[in-house]
Scaffold this motif. Structure first.
Motif: not given
Length: 82
Positions: A43-44, A46-49
């Motif tokens: 998540l950190w 590849e997805t979240l900014r």
């Protein structure tokens, strides 16, 4: 998909820090943050900014739950350069 050695190191570090934090708080069971460490890593990365210059401190949530410990460890391990 096979993980790279640096990814495995980051995931295992998240697991270890989460487990230690839950034990130090003497609250909850470390199974949740240990099991969700790979999810947090993906998540950190590849997805979240995230805004790196101003990460929240561990007391920003006001919680010592296992999920909060995993979140704090994930923030530290996945957003700061090694």
């Amino acid at each position: 998909m096979a993980a790279k050695p640096i990814e495995l190191l980051a995931i295992n570090t998240i697991r270890t820090l989460s487990m230690d934090a839950v034990q130090a708080a003497n609250s909850g069971h470390p199974g949740t943050p240990m099991a969700l460490a790979p999810v947090a890593y993906v998540l950190w990365n590849e997805t979240l900014r995230y805004d790196r210059p101003s990460p929240p401190g561990p007391t920003a949530t006001g919680s010592c739950s296992p999920a909060a410990m995993r979140r704090c460890c994930s923030t530290r391990c996945c957003t700061w350069p090694v």
